[in-house]
Design an enzyme around this catalytic site. Sequence first.
Site, mmCIF file in Angstrom:
data_model
loop_
_atom_site.group_PDB
_atom_site.id
_atom_site.type_symbol
_atom_site.label_atom_id
_atom_site.label_comp_id
_atom_site.label_asym_id
_atom_site.label_seq_id
_atom_site.Cartn_x
_atom_site.Cartn_y
_atom_site.Cartn_z
ATOM 1 C CB CYS A 319 -0.939 0.012 1.212
ATOM 2 S SG CYS A 319 -0.082 0.004 2.802
ATOM 3 C CD GLU A 353 -3.222 -1.785 -1.606
ATOM 4 O OE1 GLU A 353 -3.137 -2.766 -0.848
ATOM 5 O OE2 GLU A 353 -3.427 -0.624 -1.207
#
Length: 361
Positions: A319, A353
Site C-alpha cells: 500500500c 496499491e
Amino acid sequence: MSLAVVQPERYEEQLTEKVSQVYAEFEAFDIPELEVFRSQPEHYRMRAEFRIWHEGEHSFYRMFDPETRQPFSVQDFPAGSRRINELMQPLMQQIEQNDHLRKRLFQIEFLTTQTGEALVSLLYHRQLDDAWQEAATALQETLDISIIGRARKQKIVLRRDHVTEELTVNNQPFRYQQVENSFTQPNAGVNEHMLSWASDVCQSAGQDLVELYCGNGNFTCVLAKQFDRVLATEISKTSVHSAHENFRMNGVENVAIARLSSEEFTQAMNAEREFHRLKDIDLESYNFSTILVDPPRAGLDKGTEALVQRFEKIVYISCNPETLKENLETINQTHKVERIALFDQFPYTHHREMGVFLTRR
C-alpha cells in the site's frame, strides 16, 4: 480517510499519471509490462466516516479539506458505495427528528457490502441509555440496517458487529465477515482484482504457502486451494477471529494461523525463540515454496526482508510504493521481478496499491 474529489471525466487521466509514476520509480528493477487494474470511477468505497455538525434544528455531515483543514458540509459522497449514498439523507432526517439519537452525536461511520448490507456506527460525547437504545432499534428497522452505538468506554451492538461481503474471484464466490472498526480493503471491486491477480501468479506454485499479515483471511481463503497447506500469521485478535469464521464459510480446511507479528515469526523461523502460540504448529513439517506479504505502510523490517529471501517465490502486496521500492532494493539482489501490478484502490488520490511477484534468480 483522505478526501477524493471524484471526477469521472478525469479518471483515465489520473490513472495514466499513476502508471507513469510506477514506471519512473521502478525502472531500475528491470520490470516487465505493468498490469493495470482499474477501479469504478465512482461509488467504489464500501466504507466512510463523517463528522456531524448541529446548527439549530438541523444536523449535517461534514468532512475536512485535507489542505486547509477547514470543514465543509456534504449532501452525498460520490466515492462511497451506492448503499452509503442511499442511506445518508434518510438516516440524517430520522436523527434530526429524535433527540435521543441526535443529542451529542459527533460522528457517523458506514460499512457496506456489494450485496447491500449496511452497518452504521453512531459515536457520541455522552453515555447511551435505554431511551437511545429504543430509538436506535426503531431506526435500525426503518432503514434495514445494523446499528452500533459508541461512547466513552461504551459499545452497544443492537444486531451484529459485522457485515458479510461477497467477492467474486475467477467466477467463484467467496464470503467474508467484515467487523466494524477492523481493517478491510475499502474498494471491493479492486480487491476482487487483487485476489484474482494473486491467484493467477500462484497458480503453479504448489507445496506450502506462508502468509504474513493475513488480516481476516482476505487472500488466504482464495489461495488456500492452490497449496497443500498454508501457515498464516496475524497479530490482531479480532482479525484472527474473523479469519477463522471466513475459513469456515468458504470451506477452507488446510490453514493454520499463528498470532504472531512478522518480527516474532522471523524469530521462530530462525529458531531464536520458542513461542507458546506455536505449540500446536510444527514449522519443520512445512515444505514452503511461496511467501505472501501484505505489510502496513512501513513495509518490511530488515529481519523480514531477509526472511522472504529464503523462499523460492515471493508475492508482495504493497500500500506504499516508497517502502516497497526500499524493500525491493534488498530483495532484488536474490530475486527477479516476474510480474508487477498497479491496483487503483484509491482513485483521485496519490495512493497506489501495488503487487509484485518475484522468483529466485
